[in-house]
Design an enzyme around this catalytic site. Sequence first.
Site, PDB file in Angstrom:
ATOM      1  N   SER A 139       1.075  -1.385   0.592  1.00 51.49           N
ATOM      2  CA  SER A 139      -0.059   0.124   0.364  1.00 51.49           C
ATOM      3  C   SER A 139       0.603   1.536   0.284  1.00 51.49           C
ATOM      4  CB  SER A 139      -1.006  -0.332   1.348  1.00 51.49           C
ATOM      5  OG  SER A 139      -0.365   0.290   2.300  1.00 51.49           O
TER       6      SER A 139
ATOM      7  N   LYS B 247      -5.952   5.240   7.812  1.00 54.27           N
ATOM      8  CA  LYS B 247      -5.422   5.844   7.544  1.00 54.27           C
ATOM      9  C   LYS B 247      -5.083   7.609   7.390  1.00 54.27           C
ATOM     10  CE  LYS B 247      -3.165   2.259   4.611  1.00 54.27           C
ATOM     11  NZ  LYS B 247      -2.981   1.735   2.713  1.00 54.27           N
TER      12      LYS B 247
END
EC number: 3.4.21.-
Length: 586
Positions: free
Chosen positions: A438, A481
Site C-alpha cells: 500500500s 489512514k
Amino acid sequence: MTITKLAWRDLVPDTDSYQEIFAQPHLIDENDPLFSDTQPRLQFALEQLLHTRASSSFMLAKAPEESEYLNLIANAARTLQSDAGQLVGGHYEVSGHSIRLRHAVSADDNFATLTQVVAADWVEAEQLFGCLRQFNGDITLQPGLVHQANGGILIISLRTLLAQPLLWMRLKNIVNRERFDWVAFDESRPLPVSVPSMPLKLKVILVGERESLADFQEMEPELSEQAIYSEFEDTLQIVDAESVTQWCRWVTFTARHNHLPAPGADAWPILIREAARYTGEQETLPLSPQWILRQCKEVASLCDGDTFSGEQLNLMLQQREWREGFLAERMQDEILQEQILIETEGERIGQINALSVIEFPGHPRAFGEPSRISCVVHIGDGEFTDIERKAELGGNIHAKGMMIMQAFLMSELQLEQQIPFSASLTFEQSYSEVDGDSASMAELCALISALADVPVNQSIAITGSVDQFGRAQPVGGLNEKIEGFFAICQQRELTGKQGVIIPTANVRHLSLHSELVKAVEEGKFTIWAVDDVTDALPLLLNLVWDGEGQTTLMQTIQERIAQASQQEGRHRFPWPLRWLNWFIPN
C-alpha cells in the site's frame, strides 16, 4: 491526467436519498420472509435438505460458529418443517436390571419428542448422546441432543466435532445407520446393563468458518463433496431503496428479537456510516447479527424506550472511540513531541508522508498513522536497495511492490544503458516488520523526487499501490489512514493546504468521521483521488511527469542521468592518461 478533488458528500455513504425510508416505522411480522430475502442461497439449501428426497442428510453451512448464527439458521429451518410437532421416538421401561423399549405414545415418554430443530454451539459427549446413570442400584437413562432432534434437524458447530473427533465418528454412524446404540464412553467401564438400541433419524447441519470447513474437508473428503453446501451472507449490497428498506427491517428484526431498542429515524444515517466503516464499502451493509447486536446493546444503556436517537448513537460511538483510543493517542503524542519525525509543512527532497494502519494483537481497534519514507540517491551502478528487505524487516508483498515500482520507472525512462545512480529506500523509525504494497505509490514518488532532485510537499500524504504501468490500485484501511494523518494536522493546526491523495478506486470505501468531513466541507483539509501515479506528482512535486513545452520530471531526471554518465565517462580513463591531460594544450 485525472485528479479529482473530493467533495464532502463523497466521504460518507449517501443517506439523504433514503430519508423517507428512515421515517417509516419498520414493523416486523413473524411471517415476514426476512430470512429468505436476505439469505436466499441458505434458504434454498435448507429447502433441499428438508426435501423428502434430499441428496444428503448432512449440510455444511459457512458461518461464524456463534449461537446467534446457529439460532438464525434454526429458526429458518423451523419455518420450513412440514412435519413439525409430529411425535417420534420411544420409551425405555426400566425394571431392575432389565430395560425394554417401546414406541412412544405421548410426548411425556422419556425418549419421545415432537419433531423439532435443536442447535448447540458446543457440546460434550453426554450432552450429545445422552447417558446411563446408576444410583443406589437404580438405573435411569438421560436423552441427549440427538434424541431431542429425532425426526428433525441437529445444528452443531464444527469446532465441537473437530476438537472431539470421536463424537463426530459416532454421530456420523448414527445418521447413516438411522439407529442409536448405547455404548460406554469409557471402554474400561462398560455399561452395567444391556440397553436396546432405538431407531433414530435426523439431519445434521454443520456450521463453521472457512478454516473449520477446510479442516473438516481434509478429515471427510467424500462427505464434504456429497453434503449440501451454502453460506451465511454477512453483507447486503445497497443498489436501490428496496435494499435499504430490507436492511432496515433486518436490523429492526434483530433488535426486537433480542429485546433491544431499534434505531429511530435520525439514527439510521449514523448507523449506516458506522456500518460502511465495518464493511469497508459505502454500498455494502452488514447482516451480521453480532455486529448489529453490539451496537444496540451498547446504546441501550443510554435510552429508555424502544428506539434510540441519532444523538444517543453518536454519543455511544464517541464513548467507544475514547474508551479504545489510548494507544492511538499515545502514538500521536510521539509524533507531536517529535519523538517520531513527521513533517506536515514545508518541502523535502526524497521524503514523503505515507499512510499505514497499526493493529495490535488483543486490541479491538485498528488506527492509522503517517510514516515517513525517505529515499537517498547517489552515483552508482543502478542498484535499488530496499533497506527493510536487507534488514529482514520487509515481507514478500512489500518486496514485490518495490520491484513493480522499479519496473515502472525503468520502462518510463527508456534508458539505453544502466542508470548511473544507486538508491536506497526505507521507512524511517520503523523497527518492526513491514509488509504489504500500500506504500508503493509513496515510495515511487519519493524515488522520483530524489532522482529529479525536486522537493516533495510535506503537507500532503499519499497511500495506494501501483502496477507496472503506473496505475493507482486500491488499498485497505483507508478510513483509519486518512483519519490518522488528519489528527496530526489538526493538532498542529489546519492550514488549508494539508490533505491526502488516494486511488480513485478507493473512493467507494470512504466513511469518515464527521469532524474530518466538516473540515473538508470548510476547505481546511483536502482529499484528492487519482487514477495514476503521474496524476499525484504535480500535487506533490509541483511538476508534471511528462509533457511538451514545459519543464517535466522525466526531462529533469534524464538530464541528471546524462550529466552523471558524462562524469562517469571522464573517470573511466586510466589514471596515467588523466595525468597526461594536464600537458595537453587547450
